[in-house]
Write an enzyme that holds these catalytic residues in place. Structure first.
Site, short mmCIF file in Angstrom:
data_model
loop_
_atom_site.label_atom_id
_atom_site.label_comp_id
_atom_site.label_asym_id
_atom_site.label_seq_id
_atom_site.Cartn_x
_atom_site.Cartn_y
_atom_site.Cartn_z
N ASP A 98 0.80 -1.22 0.00
CA ASP A 98 0.00 0.00 0.00
C ASP A 98 0.84 1.27 0.00
O ASP A 98 0.62 2.18 -0.78
CB ASP A 98 -0.98 -0.01 1.19
CG ASP A 98 -0.30 -0.44 2.51
OD1 ASP A 98 0.93 -0.50 2.57
OD2 ASP A 98 -1.04 -0.72 3.47
N ASP A 101 7.36 3.74 3.36
CA ASP A 101 7.88 4.72 4.33
C ASP A 101 9.39 4.61 4.30
O ASP A 101 10.06 5.30 3.53
CB ASP A 101 7.28 4.46 5.70
CG ASP A 101 7.75 5.48 6.73
OD1 ASP A 101 8.38 6.47 6.35
OD2 ASP A 101 7.49 5.27 7.93
N LYS A 129 5.74 8.35 0.85
CA LYS A 129 5.78 9.63 1.55
C LYS A 129 6.93 10.48 0.99
O LYS A 129 7.98 9.93 0.65
CB LYS A 129 5.95 9.40 3.05
CG LYS A 129 4.79 8.59 3.60
CD LYS A 129 4.74 8.58 5.11
CE LYS A 129 3.66 7.60 5.54
NZ LYS A 129 3.39 7.63 6.97
N ASP A 155 -4.41 1.17 7.78
CA ASP A 155 -5.06 1.23 9.09
C ASP A 155 -4.33 2.11 10.08
O ASP A 155 -3.15 2.43 9.92
CB ASP A 155 -5.12 -0.18 9.69
CG ASP A 155 -3.75 -0.65 10.17
OD1 ASP A 155 -2.80 -0.63 9.36
OD2 ASP A 155 -3.63 -1.01 11.36
P1 IMP Z 1 8.32 0.65 5.53
O1 IMP Z 1 8.81 -0.76 5.71
O2 IMP Z 1 8.96 1.57 6.53
O3 IMP Z 1 8.47 1.15 4.11
O4 IMP Z 1 6.79 0.68 5.92
C1 IMP Z 1 5.82 0.26 5.04
C2 IMP Z 1 4.65 -0.33 5.81
O5 IMP Z 1 4.31 0.48 6.92
C3 IMP Z 1 3.41 -0.35 4.94
O6 IMP Z 1 3.22 -1.65 4.41
C4 IMP Z 1 2.29 -0.01 5.90
O7 IMP Z 1 1.75 -1.19 6.45
C5 IMP Z 1 2.92 0.75 7.00
N1 IMP Z 1 2.71 2.21 6.88
C6 IMP Z 1 3.64 3.14 6.59
N2 IMP Z 1 3.11 4.38 6.58
C7 IMP Z 1 1.80 4.22 6.86
C8 IMP Z 1 0.69 5.15 6.97
O8 IMP Z 1 0.80 6.38 6.81
N3 IMP Z 1 -0.51 4.60 7.28
C9 IMP Z 1 -0.70 3.26 7.46
N4 IMP Z 1 0.29 2.38 7.36
C10 IMP Z 1 1.54 2.84 7.06
MG MG Z 2 1.78 -2.94 5.28
#
Ligand code: IMP
Ligand code: MG
Length: 180
Positions: A98, A101, A129, A155
């Site tokens: 989805d 980050d 982001k 969520d």
């Molecule tokens: P990353 O591993 O830091 O890139 O985080 C990605 C995961 O964090 C995504 O699959 C989401 O489940 C969750 N996530 C990151 N930002 C958000 C947000 O703003 N709202 C909801 N879930 C988020």
């Molecule tokens: Mg996720």
């Protein structure tokens, strides 16, 4: 109430644009194994696969359960559960999530698939982001401000995944996992 960031129609256009790009790169007629990262991928992956079918791409759908977030923050580690019980060797894989980050989730999952002999492993996310390193993403829907968003699968402590739009959580509302 929640501020709306993207409505259903805007989401639809972004998804169609992504499917068009993916289909153009899948012109070899190979079936694509679309692997969604649960739970957040669900509405996005359903719409993306329907759209891919409209562009003539054959897909198989698999899912991974992945957890990296603690409340509204990345925990710094990625846990992978429930692996697909299918032969990955030389398969064309599209990982679908989805939102990006830190990029840790997709990097770890892509590495996991490559280590198991998958062929071409590509990644697709609906949102990133702003200011993030999106080098791990092959197909990016759109970039959003650095806010916490919900809806369309995403969520806040398991709430709001069902919303047909993407909204911004009021940051004053306490994070369910915070000690405060
Ligand atoms: P990353 O591993 O830091 O890139 O985080 C990605 C995961 O964090 C995504 O699959 C989401 O489940 C969750 N996530 C990151 N930002 C958000 C947000 O703003 N709202 C909801 N879930 C988020
Ligand atoms: Mg996720």
């Amino acid at each position: 109430m929640m501020d709306k960031l993207l409505d259903g129609h805007q989401i639809e256009q972004i998804v169609e644009h992504l499917a068009r790009q993916i289909a153009a790169d899948q012109a070899n007629g190979q079936p694509l194994m679309v692997v969604g990262l649960l739970k957040g991928c669900l509405p996005f992956m359903a719409d993306l696969c329907r759209s891919l079918s409209g562009f003539g791409v054959r897909v198989e759908m698999e899912y991974l359960r992945v957890k990296s977030y603690l409340g509204r923050r990345s925990s710094g580690t990625v846990q992978i559960f429930e692996l697909p019980e299918v032969d990955l060797v030389d398969r064309e894989i599209l990982l679908v999530d989805d939102i990006l980050d830190t990029g840790l989730t997709l990097r770890e999952v892509a590495r996991f698939f490559r280590e198991r002999g998958a062929g071409r492993v590509r990644t697709c996310v609906l949102l990133s982001k702003e200011g993030r390193d999106a080098a791990v993403v092959d197909y990016l829907g759109t970039t959003i401000p650095d806010v916490f968003v919900v809806g369309y699968g995403m969520d806040d402590a398991e709430q709001y995944r069902e919303l047909p739009y993407i909204g911004i959580v009021n940051q004053d509302k306490p994070d369910a996992t915070s000690c405060a």
